[in-house]
Design a protein around this motif. Structure first.
Motif, short mmCIF file in Angstrom:
data_model
loop_
_atom_site.label_atom_id
_atom_site.label_comp_id
_atom_site.label_asym_id
_atom_site.label_seq_id
_atom_site.Cartn_x
_atom_site.Cartn_y
_atom_site.Cartn_z
N GLU A 185 0.81 -1.22 0.00
CA GLU A 185 0.00 0.00 0.00
C GLU A 185 0.85 1.27 0.00
O GLU A 185 0.40 2.32 -0.41
N GLU A 186 2.08 1.17 0.43
CA GLU A 186 2.94 2.35 0.43
C GLU A 186 3.72 2.48 -0.87
O GLU A 186 4.31 3.51 -1.11
N ASN A 187 3.78 1.48 -1.67
CA ASN A 187 4.63 1.49 -2.86
C ASN A 187 3.82 1.46 -4.16
O ASN A 187 3.64 2.48 -4.81
N GLU A 188 3.36 0.28 -4.54
CA GLU A 188 2.62 0.14 -5.78
C GLU A 188 1.37 1.00 -5.82
O GLU A 188 1.04 1.58 -6.84
N ALA A 189 0.67 1.10 -4.70
CA ALA A 189 -0.55 1.91 -4.65
C ALA A 189 -0.24 3.38 -4.89
O ALA A 189 -1.00 4.09 -5.56
N VAL A 190 0.88 3.84 -4.37
CA VAL A 190 1.28 5.23 -4.58
C VAL A 190 1.61 5.44 -6.07
O VAL A 190 1.22 6.44 -6.67
N ALA A 191 2.31 4.49 -6.67
CA ALA A 191 2.64 4.57 -8.09
C ALA A 191 1.35 4.57 -8.93
O ALA A 191 1.21 5.36 -9.87
N ALA A 192 0.40 3.69 -8.60
CA ALA A 192 -0.87 3.62 -9.32
C ALA A 192 -1.62 4.94 -9.20
O ALA A 192 -2.18 5.45 -10.19
N ARG A 247 13.78 -8.42 -8.68
CA ARG A 247 12.50 -8.31 -7.99
C ARG A 247 11.73 -7.09 -8.49
O ARG A 247 12.20 -5.97 -8.44
N ARG A 248 10.53 -7.36 -9.00
CA ARG A 248 9.71 -6.32 -9.59
C ARG A 248 8.52 -6.00 -8.68
O ARG A 248 8.29 -6.67 -7.68
N GLY A 249 7.75 -5.01 -9.06
CA GLY A 249 6.58 -4.61 -8.30
C GLY A 249 5.47 -5.64 -8.36
O GLY A 249 5.54 -6.62 -9.12
N GLN A 250 4.46 -5.41 -7.56
CA GLN A 250 3.31 -6.33 -7.51
C GLN A 250 2.09 -5.65 -8.12
O GLN A 250 1.89 -4.45 -7.97
N GLU A 251 1.29 -6.43 -8.80
CA GLU A 251 0.08 -5.92 -9.42
C GLU A 251 -0.94 -5.59 -8.33
O GLU A 251 -1.20 -6.39 -7.44
N VAL A 252 -1.46 -4.37 -8.39
CA VAL A 252 -2.50 -3.93 -7.44
C VAL A 252 -3.58 -3.22 -8.25
O VAL A 252 -3.40 -2.95 -9.44
N GLU A 253 -4.67 -2.89 -7.59
CA GLU A 253 -5.74 -2.18 -8.27
C GLU A 253 -5.21 -0.87 -8.85
O GLU A 253 -4.53 -0.10 -8.17
#
Length: 122
Positions: free
Chosen positions: A2-9, A29-35
């Motif tokens: 929630e602090e990483n990929e969600a911020v990017a999204a 190591r890559r990012g994780q798919e999120v909404e």
């Protein structure tokens, strides 16, 4: 997450003039798919895990202004095309020059403008 990929999204959703570019391309190591973040976009993100990487954990997102990226890509392609065309022109000029020398009965070892028949007479 929630602090990483969600911020990017969220950043991508709020700034349509930007896109994600692959950060640290050789990093495993890559990012994780999120909404709000596709699998391709998540693959542009880099994650460092303290347990696996023996360092502090951190996250990298590389944002690129879309028109800047497109302009850069176009400029590179244009320069590459110019370079290819320049090489072709040089090759054609060299080929034409060699053909002209052969037609005149000259070889590469003779000075320019001096045919073998002129040399023999002197």
């Amino acid at each position: 997450v929630e602090e990483n990929e969600a911020v990017a999204a969220h950043a991508i959703a709020q700034n349509s003039g930007f896109k994600l570019a692959k950060a640290l391309p050789t990093w495993p190591r890559r990012g994780q798919e999120v909404e709000g973040l596709s699998q391709t976009q998540a693959g542009c993100l880099a994650r460092v895990d303290p347990a696996e990487d023996e360092t502090c954990g951190f996250f990298v997102a590389h944002f690129r202004r879309m028109n800047e990226a497109d302009d850069r890509r176009k400029a590179i392609k244009k320069a590459q095309k110019r370079k290819r065309l320049g090489k072709k022109k040089l090759e054609m000029a060299a080929s034409n020059s060699a053909e002209g020398a052969e037609e005149d009965g000259e070889s590469e070892e003779q000075p320019a403008g001096e045919s073998s028949s002129k040399r023999a007479k002197v």
